[in-house]
Design an enzyme around this catalytic site. Structure first.
Site, short mmCIF file in Angstrom:
data_model
loop_
_atom_site.label_atom_id
_atom_site.label_comp_id
_atom_site.label_asym_id
_atom_site.label_seq_id
_atom_site.Cartn_x
_atom_site.Cartn_y
_atom_site.Cartn_z
N LYS A 22 6.58 21.67 -47.09
CA LYS A 22 5.94 22.48 -48.13
C LYS A 22 4.42 22.50 -47.92
CE LYS A 22 5.09 20.57 -52.28
NZ LYS A 22 3.68 20.62 -52.72
N ASN A 23 3.86 21.31 -47.66
CA ASN A 23 2.40 21.20 -47.60
C ASN A 23 1.81 21.66 -46.28
OD1 ASN A 23 2.55 20.33 -50.16
ND2 ASN A 23 2.12 18.17 -49.72
N CYS A 130 -3.90 18.57 -63.57
CA CYS A 130 -2.45 18.67 -63.54
C CYS A 130 -1.96 17.25 -63.84
CB CYS A 130 -1.97 19.14 -62.18
SG CYS A 130 -2.23 17.93 -60.91
N ARG A 135 -8.28 16.43 -60.32
CA ARG A 135 -8.18 17.14 -59.04
C ARG A 135 -9.16 18.31 -58.94
NH1 ARG A 135 -2.06 18.01 -57.76
NH2 ARG A 135 -2.85 18.04 -55.65
N ASP A 319 2.04 10.57 -51.58
CA ASP A 319 3.21 11.35 -51.99
C ASP A 319 4.49 10.56 -51.86
OD1 ASP A 319 2.08 14.62 -50.82
OD2 ASP A 319 1.51 13.35 -52.50
N ARG A 411 10.05 22.71 -57.00
CA ARG A 411 8.80 23.11 -56.33
C ARG A 411 8.75 22.56 -54.90
NH1 ARG A 411 3.43 22.25 -59.62
NH2 ARG A 411 2.79 23.03 -57.58
#
Ligand code: EPZ
Length: 431
Positions: A22-23, A130, A135, A319, A411
Site C-alpha cells: 500500500k505504502n 488522525c 502528523r 507499522d 484501507r
C-alpha cells in the site's frame, strides 16, 4: 458499519499470497502527475486507500484505468490474478486536493510536490490529525520553500506556488519522514538544478518510488541511503513498474501464524525487506524457513518476552508495533515496547486489555506482561495497524471476538478474511 467476528484457538495452516505494498502503491500513483505520458503499475493491491487515491487523482484530471476497476471488487474477497493500473496525467484541469478526500487519507498530501513541480501551483487541504497523532506536514512545506515555492495557509488549505520552475536546493530533514522524502524527491525530479536530501527516509517503499522515477527518466543517486541527490530534468516520460510486496502485511501474517502456533507459507515476499522484524520474532521464538518466493513461518508453544523499539528503516517498523504487542501479550515474561516515531500509537492497548492483556503504558513505552491466554471480547478498531493487532489477538483468544469499525482494516489489508479463512481461521464479516 461492517464488523468482523472471530472465534479463536485455531492454528493457522496453509498458504497466504502477499499483495503489493500500500505504502509503495500510493506514492507511485502520484508520480503519474510528473509526466503527460502513461505510467503502468502492476501488482497493485485492491484496497480502500487505492480507491481513495484513484478518486483524488481523477478529480485532478488524471485518466486512470484498472484491469479490475477498484469500484467493482468486493472487499474481503480473495483476488483473482493481479491488478494492473494505467495512469496518464495529460489533461490536469484542477490543482486542488479537497478536504473531503484528504481527511480520509493523509497520503493525499503526496500530490503537492508533483503538482507544484509540474504546474507551479497546488492547493491541498491540510491533513489534520488522525488517530495516531498530529502528523504535520511542516517538513514538506519548509523544503518546498527552500526550492523557491511560496507557501500560504488559508481556511484549512495550504497553497504552494512557484513562478517558473522549482530550484534545486540542499535540504536537511530534521526528522526522518517517509512522506516528506517522497514528496520532495518527486518535486526535485523536475526542478532546475540539483537537490540534495539529507536525513532522507530509506524505507523500501521510498526506494521503490525512486526506482520507478529513474525508469521515468529521473536522475537520482544514493537510493537506499540517508542522502539522496536528484538532478532535475525538463520532463519525465512514462514507464512500467511492479509494486514491491507489502512488508507490513507480511509481518501481520507472521504474527497471526505465530500466535496461533500454526505454520503458514507466505508467498510473493522478499524477506530482505523486513530483516529487523524477522530477527525480533526469531528472538521471541518464532521460526522461519526461506522458500523460493517467500518464507514458511512456524509458531511455538511458548514465546519469550523481548523488548522492541520502533525506528526508521532498517530498524523495527512503527507499522509493526501493534502487531508485535499482540504476540507479546501471550509471551512468557515481560516486553518493553517503545514507540519513537508517533506520539500516540498505543490506541490498541485499551482494546487488548479488554481481551485480558496486561499492558502498562508510560509515555512512549508500554510494559507488556505476558498472560497465559486472551479472552474474546467486543472491541473497537481505531487505526489501521491497531485493528490488525486486534485480529491477531482474536485469532488466539479463547471464545469469540467482535471487532467494530473494520473499515480501518479495509484501507490496508487486501482480502483479509479470505486469506485467513483459507488457513482455517474462523473469521467472518458481519454487516
Ligand atoms: C508513512 O506515513 C506511512 N504511510 C505510515 O504508514 C508509516 O507509519 C510512516 O510513514 C512511518 O514509517 C504511507 O506511506 C502512506 P512520516 P508518513 O512522515 O509519511 C513526523 C500505515 O499504517 N512528521 O515518516 O505520514 C510525523 O508526525 C501508515 O500504513 C513531522 O513532524 O510518516 C511522525 O511523527 C500509518 N513533520 C514522523 O515524522 C512532517 O512534515 C514520521 O512521519 C512530516 C512528518
Amino acid at each position: 458499519m461492517d464488523k468482523i467476528r472471530i472465534t479463536g484457538g485455531v492454528p493457522l495452516k496453509g498458504t497466504i499470497p502477499i499483495s503489493g505494498a500500500k505504502n509503495a502503491a500510493l506514492p507511485l500513483m502520484t508520480a503519474a502527475l510528473l509526466t503527460d505520458k502513461p505510467l503502468l503499475l502492476s501488482n497493485m493491491p485492491r484496497l480502500a486507500d487505492i480507491v481513495t487515491m484513484t478518486k483524488l487523482l481523477r478529480q485532478h484530471g488524471v485518466e486512470i484505468n484498472q484491469t479490475d476497476d477498484a469500484a467493482t471488487f468486493t472487499l474481503g474477497e480473495m483476488p483473482e490474478g493481479e491488478s494492473h493500473m494505467r495512469l496518464q496525467a495529460e489533461n490536469i484541469h484542477n490543482l486542488t486536493a479537497p478536504y473531503e478526500l484528504v481527511r480520509t487519507m493523509r497520503a493525499s498530501v503526496l500530490v503537492l510536490g508533483p503538482l507544484v513541480a509540474r504546474y507551479g501551483e497546488a492547493k491541498v487541504s491540510l491533513p489534520g490529525g488522525c488517530a495516531i497523532g498530529t502528523r504535520p506536514i511542516d517538513m514538506h512545506l519548509k523544503a518546498l520553500e527552500m526550492m523557491g515555492a511560496t507557501i500560504e495557509l488559508a481556511d484549512g488549505y495550504v497553497r504552494a506556488s512557484c513562478k517558473g520552475r522549482l530550484k534545486g536546493a540542499e535540504i536537511p530533514f530534521d526528522k526522518v519522514s517517509v512522506g516528506a522524502t517522497e514528496n520532495i524527491m518527486m518535486a526535485a525530479t523536475l526542478a532546475e538544478g540539483t537537490t540534495v536530501l539529507t536525513n532522507a527516509a530509506r524505507e523500501p517503499e521510498v526506494c521503490d518510488l525512486a526506482e520507478c522515477l529513474v525508469k521515468m527518466g529521473a536522475e537520482i543517486e544514493g537510493i537506499g541511503t540517508h542522502r539522496l541527490t536528484i538532478h532535475g530534468k525538463d520532463a519525465l516520460h512514462g514507464a512500467e513498474h511492479r509494486v514491491i510486496c507489502d512488508r507490513i502485511e507480511t509481518g501481520t501474517y507472521i504474527s497471526a501464524a505465530a500466535i496461533t502456533r500454526g505454520e503458514v507459507e507466505l508467498k510473493g515476499v522478499d524477506p530482505r525487506l523486513l530483516t529487523a522484524v524477522i530477527e525480533k520474532y526469531e528472538e521471541a521464538g518464532v521460526t522461519f524457513a526461506e522458500t523460493p518466493d517467500g518464507m514458511i513461518v512456524s509458531g511455538a508453544d511458548h514465546f519469550k518476552g523481548v523488548d522492541a523499539m520502533t525506528q526508521p528503516h532498517p530498524g523495527f517498523p512503527t507499522d509493526m508495533q501493534a502487531q508485535f504487542m499482540a504476540l507479546m501479550s501471550v509471551a512468557d515474561g515481560a516486553s518493553m515496547i517503545t514507540e519513537t516515531i508517533f506520539e500516540n500509537r498505543f490506541m490498541h492497548v485499551p482494546e487488548l486489555i479488554r481481551m485480558g492483556a496486561n499492558v502498562n503504558v508510560q509515555g512512549r513505552s508500554a510494559m507488556v506482561r505476558g498472560v497465559p491466554s486472551l479472552r474474546g471480547a467486543e472491541v473497537m478498531a481505531t487505526d489501521l495497524r491497531a485493528s490488525s493487532s486486534l485480529i491477531i489477538a482474536a485469532l488466539a483468544a479463547k471464545g469469540e471476538t467482535l471487532i467494530h469499525r473494520v473499515y480501518h482494516l479495509d484501507r490496508g489489508y487486501e482480502a483479509l478474511e479470505a486469506k485467513l479463512t483459507a488457513c482455517g481461521a474462523q473469521v467472518e464479516r458481519v454487516a
